[in-house]
Design an enzyme around this catalytic site. Sequence first.
Site, short mmCIF file in Angstrom:
data_model
loop_
_atom_site.label_atom_id
_atom_site.label_comp_id
_atom_site.label_asym_id
_atom_site.label_seq_id
_atom_site.Cartn_x
_atom_site.Cartn_y
_atom_site.Cartn_z
N LEU A 297 0.81 -1.22 0.00
CA LEU A 297 0.00 0.00 0.00
C LEU A 297 0.84 1.26 0.00
CD1 LEU A 297 -2.73 -0.94 2.60
CD2 LEU A 297 -3.08 -0.55 0.16
N GLY A 298 1.96 1.17 0.67
CA GLY A 298 2.76 2.38 0.74
C GLY A 298 4.06 2.10 1.44
N PHE B 284 9.35 4.90 7.97
CA PHE B 284 9.32 4.01 9.12
C PHE B 284 9.19 2.54 8.76
CE2 PHE B 284 8.44 8.12 10.66
CZ PHE B 284 9.00 8.14 11.92
N GLY B 285 8.81 2.26 7.54
CA GLY B 285 8.62 0.88 7.15
C GLY B 285 7.68 0.81 5.97
N VAL C 192 3.71 -0.47 4.43
CA VAL C 192 2.33 -0.77 4.77
C VAL C 192 1.79 -1.75 3.73
CG1 VAL C 192 0.05 0.21 5.20
CG2 VAL C 192 2.09 1.54 5.77
N ASP D 258 3.07 15.84 11.52
CA ASP D 258 3.34 15.48 10.12
C ASP D 258 2.07 15.50 9.28
OD1 ASP D 258 4.99 14.90 7.98
OD2 ASP D 258 5.01 12.74 8.34
P1 ATP Z 1 5.92 8.82 6.46
O1 ATP Z 1 7.10 8.66 5.57
O2 ATP Z 1 4.89 9.79 5.93
O3 ATP Z 1 6.23 9.08 7.89
P2 ATP Z 1 5.10 6.28 7.39
O4 ATP Z 1 6.21 5.34 7.17
O5 ATP Z 1 4.96 6.84 8.73
O6 ATP Z 1 5.14 7.42 6.34
P3 ATP Z 1 2.25 5.90 6.96
O7 ATP Z 1 2.13 7.32 6.60
O8 ATP Z 1 1.53 5.45 8.17
O9 ATP Z 1 3.78 5.46 7.04
O10 ATP Z 1 1.79 5.03 5.71
C1 ATP Z 1 2.42 5.18 4.44
C2 ATP Z 1 1.39 5.14 3.33
O11 ATP Z 1 0.71 3.87 3.35
C3 ATP Z 1 0.28 6.19 3.47
O12 ATP Z 1 0.61 7.43 2.89
C4 ATP Z 1 -0.89 5.52 2.75
O13 ATP Z 1 -0.85 5.76 1.37
C5 ATP Z 1 -0.66 4.02 3.04
N1 ATP Z 1 -1.48 3.63 4.19
C6 ATP Z 1 -1.16 3.79 5.49
N2 ATP Z 1 -2.15 3.38 6.31
C7 ATP Z 1 -3.14 2.94 5.52
C8 ATP Z 1 -4.46 2.39 5.76
N3 ATP Z 1 -4.94 2.23 6.99
N4 ATP Z 1 -5.21 2.05 4.68
C9 ATP Z 1 -4.73 2.22 3.43
N5 ATP Z 1 -3.52 2.73 3.13
C10 ATP Z 1 -2.72 3.09 4.15
MG MG Z 2 3.03 9.02 6.38
MG MG Z 3 5.08 8.87 9.46
#
Ligand code: ATP
Ligand code: MG
Ligand code: MG
Length: 395
Positions: A27-28, A32-33, A35, A148
């Site tokens: 998904l993304g 941090f890791g 998804v 953020d």
């Molecule tokens: P960042 O680099 O912004 O800190 P992060 O590693 O903290 O990112 P998230 O922002 O929590 O991670 O999630 C990354 C991406 O995954 C989001 O921008 C979104 O597109 C997707 N994603 C996260 N949570 C969900 C969810 N509950 N349902 C669908 N897609 C999601």
């Molecule tokens: Mg994010």
């Molecule tokens: Mg984040």
Amino acid sequence: NWDLILYVNLELVNKMSNRRFIVKEMLGQGTFGQVVKCWDTETNDYVAVKVIKNQPAFYHQAIMEVSLLRTLNQKFDPDDQHNIVRMLDYLSFQNHLCIAFEMLGQNLYELLKRNQLRGLKVKYVQAFSKQILEAMVVMRDAGIIHCDLKPENILLAPSVTTAAAVKVIDFGSACLEGKTVYSYIQSRYYRSPEVLLGYPYTTAIDMWSFGCIVAELFIGLPLFPGASEYDVLQRMMTILGGQPPDDLLREAKNTGRFFKHVGNIFPGSETPDGIASAYRILSEDEIEARESKRPKVGKWYFPSLKLDRLICTYPWNKSELTETEKTDRLALVDFLKGLLEFDPNKRWSPLQALYHPFITGQPFMRPYEPVPETARIPVTRAAAIDHNPGGGHWL
Ligand code: ATP
Ligand code: MG
Ligand code: MG
């Protein structure tokens, strides 16, 4: 190696959940890791699992994400009515913290891209703004700073009605007000003046980012897409007019990076915007002389447009606007001005912003003056937050 990392994490999710979850797709990916979208064979539903990198710093930050989100979900929003993502479960597996969230849709940046970065209709900007503000009211009551907010961290959510709905996600950088640890926070385009300048910050920094998001939803492009912090600050001053107030500049740690102290105010010392100030922003040449490597300035889409013109003349091709369109835009400009206020003490709170005509839909007649807020709820909830949640009940 992308494929390898992906493969390892998919395996990880399969193993850790004892095959309860069937991994469907990526998904993304963030700092941090990763998804991943999974099918939960117990609940027969999709979930989004965030697999945190297995390094101590990321692990500890993710523990914070879990504890803040648990507090928000359970204590401040038990009935899921405030547009904040639901955390379903979490566990620790081979030093990866894995957090399961309800499955949501596209993020708002993806939505803007799908729309060729041309911006959304006012009714969507209004509806999304209201929902994000409702989440921010709860966050402020809980004394939680998101740190953020940006379009990537606002997701489309399935809605009970046919209306579009969004939810705030990613509490991976969040902290408690009064317990701010980091000074290098927020994504650059959405970074508040007080964070840029190195001044103690509060939940008001989220209101700044929110203002940037609202403008971006309307014009389709980031409002302050600076290639450096200096560039961001200069864009703010160009578009908004004015500059951060002198008492902030006097107290802030990084003022000298961007401003020159020009001494006491005397007639004629006003800035081009007519503000009498003891500081003036450094010129491009002065910045260049200081930095061996000049920051690469990104594409400057609206070099000299002030906020009013930027919003009222959008999409900048002189097509006639209807009367409704005109007043909608005037209301939007007035709304943005209360959010993009340089002085964090004067910036509106989420609750004050919720009563703006742009949000309530009441006719916009004159500049909005919010009711002053009564004293803040004391930060007793810090005690309510468990900083060591341990394993989830998957374990
Ligand atoms: P960042 O680099 O912004 O800190 P992060 O590693 O903290 O990112 P998230 O922002 O929590 O991670 O999630 C990354 C991406 O995954 C989001 O921008 C979104 O597109 C997707 N994603 C996260 N949570 C969900 C969810 N509950 N349902 C669908 N897609 C999601
Ligand atoms: Mg994010
Ligand atoms: Mg984040």
